[in-house]
Design an enzyme around this catalytic site. Structure first.
Site, PDB file in Angstrom:
ATOM      1  N   ARG B  34      43.041 -29.728 -38.857  1.00 20.53           N
ATOM      2  CA  ARG B  34      44.226 -29.078 -39.432  1.00 20.53           C
ATOM      3  C   ARG B  34      44.696 -29.758 -40.718  1.00 20.53           C
ATOM      4  O   ARG B  34      45.139 -29.104 -41.649  1.00 20.53           O
ATOM      5  CB  ARG B  34      45.383 -29.090 -38.421  1.00 20.53           C
ATOM      6  CG  ARG B  34      45.092 -28.363 -37.116  1.00 20.53           C
ATOM      7  CD  ARG B  34      45.082 -26.857 -37.333  1.00 20.53           C
ATOM      8  NE  ARG B  34      44.780 -26.120 -36.121  1.00 20.53           N
ATOM      9  CZ  ARG B  34      45.679 -25.733 -35.232  1.00 20.53           C
ATOM     10  NH1 ARG B  34      46.953 -26.013 -35.403  1.00 20.53           N
ATOM     11  NH2 ARG B  34      45.332 -25.067 -34.149  1.00 20.53           N
ATOM     12  N   ASP B 134      59.322 -18.083 -34.679  1.00 19.74           N
ATOM     13  CA  ASP B 134      58.314 -19.134 -34.718  1.00 19.74           C
ATOM     14  C   ASP B 134      58.868 -20.295 -35.524  1.00 19.74           C
ATOM     15  O   ASP B 134      59.759 -20.125 -36.359  1.00 19.74           O
ATOM     16  CB  ASP B 134      57.000 -18.630 -35.333  1.00 19.74           C
ATOM     17  CG  ASP B 134      55.816 -19.492 -34.914  1.00 19.74           C
ATOM     18  OD1 ASP B 134      55.129 -19.116 -33.949  1.00 19.74           O
ATOM     19  OD2 ASP B 134      55.605 -20.561 -35.518  1.00 19.74           O
TER      20      ASP B 134
END
Lengths: 131, 306
Positions: B34, B134
């Site tokens: 990531r 989110d």
């Protein structure tokens, strides 16, 4: 469960059949619509047919129409697996009787997801289980 | 490539403090996959990039790092059953006070869940309002835009839904405006209470697995408080409240598993108060969903959905 993979590309047939085998299917292959019909007329029984659109001799849409028109084959779940991604093509295939439509290219998870939608495999089969 | 232990420790601590998500040892690969691209974009190695973060020289990057670590893949109609049961089985269970059905889709990522809910309820006899939240502003932007690649629409979206609710935009597919306008996308951290309720349904799917037990309990307490009487929590296929929170009862509806708060379920914790990390609960952690064994949905054909 038994599946028939209908595609004029040998590579594509192997890819689709390989994923299906990883999900527990017994697979058979045909290189166009007429060859698929010939297998079924000879008594091959399948639960699922994965059908390409553009093939010589008999294309996928014609195969879908023939399968839906024959009572003995109406129980077969039909999924188009094709590069034809225009909206009207999808509508035509669904109207002709295809149950699902998978756009090429796709990964094993996408085929798995479609089979879950169709109730052919349980939702719990993870992509990691695929061969 | 492997990352230095102190690099991993710093990132794990940062992510836990900012999002309550725990990165256990063994998840080093996740940090590499990531954050590696972020570091490369800046012309740095991963360890060097994290050293700059640690020195305080790149505080403006901290939010980006947390976002990169907390984005998750998502598919349409995930697990099928919760969506297949929505219109015919779940909706009739909700109390009809003449108001809209209000649904909270928590940790909605790029929007597949709230749009799937709306598609499943497209012809429902009641109006539906969805708040989708989110932590990650970047994925919320994508969700609002509603544009998906062919690979993304291949993931679990029934073809009939694709042609009905999407339009082609070049090589991509965009959710039609009428559907997009019906979702209220908001940035929200599950550590910071809930969006304004009350709700009839809360979708909190495959989220709790990332939290430690006290955080799971605190989040479930808040969910219990924000649900209308007779409302339900919907968890991921492999998740349960058992052993985590005893304030919910399990209800089955059309193959979907729902969780209903028992009366007084949320009394235990003060509103918005998170337990301190030192607090412990003598209950086992629910097993992680490494291999799911949930049964075949009782609605075997999605052909007619809904």
């Amino acid at each position: 469960m038994r599946a028939l993979v209908v595609d004029d590309s040998r590579t594509m047939r192997r890819i689709v059949a390989g994923i299906l085998q990883g999900l527990g299917f017994e697979t058979h292959e045909a290189e166009h619509g007429a060859a698929a019909l010939a297998l079924l007329e000879c008594g091959l029984e399948v639960d699922l047919a994965c059908i390409d659109w553009n093939m010589p001799v008999m294309d996928g849409l014609e195969l879908v129409v023939r399968l839906r028109a024959t009572p003995a084959w109406r129980a077969i779940t039909l999924m188009m697996v094709t590069t034809e991604s225009e909206q009207d093509k999808i509508v035509r295939a669904l109207a002709a009787g295809a149950h699902e439509y998978l756009l090429k290219p796709f990964g094993p998870e996408a085929l798995r997801d479609k089979l879950v939608l169709l109730g052919m495999i349980p939702a719990g089969v993870l992509a990691g289980d695929l061969a | 490539m492997s990352i230095a232990p102190d690099t991993f420790a710093f990132v794990a601590d940062l992510v836990t403090r900012r999002s309550a998500i725990r990165l256990e040892p063994g998840k080093e690969y996740l940090v590499e996959s990531r954050l590696g691209p972020l570091a490369r974009e800046r012309g740095l190695g991963l360890d060097e990039f994290v050293r700059r973060l640690r020195s305080g020289a790149a505080d403006h990057e901290l939010a980006t790092v947390v976002e990169a670590m907390t984005t998750n893949e998502t598919s349409w109609f995930r697990d099928v059953a919760p969506f297949a049961a929505l219109r015919g089985h779940v909706l009739p269970l909700l109390r009809d006070s003449g108001q809209s059905v209000r649904i909270w889709s928590a940790a909605c990522s790029t929007g597949q869940e709230p749009y799937s809910i709306l598609m499943a309820l497209a012809d429902a006899p009641r109006t539906v309002e969805i708040v989708a939240t989110d932590l990650n502003e970047q994925v919320l932007g994508r969700a609002r835009e509603g544009v998906y690649s062919q690979l993304e629409v291949n993931r679990g979206l029934p073809a009939a839904m694709l042609v009905r609710h999407f339009e082609r935009v070049g090589a991509h597919w965009r959710v039609r405006a009428d559907l997009r306008s019906r979702v209220d996308f908001r940035r929200h951290n599950l550590m910071d209470g809930t969006p304004p309720g009350p709700f009839d349904l809360v979708f909190l799917r495959n989220v709790l697995i990332y939290f430690d037990l006290p955080t799971k309990r605190a989040v479930l307490d808040r969910v219990a408080r924000v649900l209308r009487p007779g409302g339900f929590l919907v968890l991921g296929a492999a998740e349960t409240t058992l052993g985590v929170h005893d304030g919910f009862e399990r209800v089955e509806a059309g193959g979907a598993v729902l969780h209903r708060p028992l009366p007084g379920a949320a009394r235990a914790a003060a509103p918005g108060l998170l337990p301190t990390p030192a607090r412990t609960f003598p209950v086992p952690v629910a097993p992680p969903p490494a291999r799911r064994t949930d049964p075949v949905p009782s609605t075997p054909q999605m052909r007619g959905l809904p």
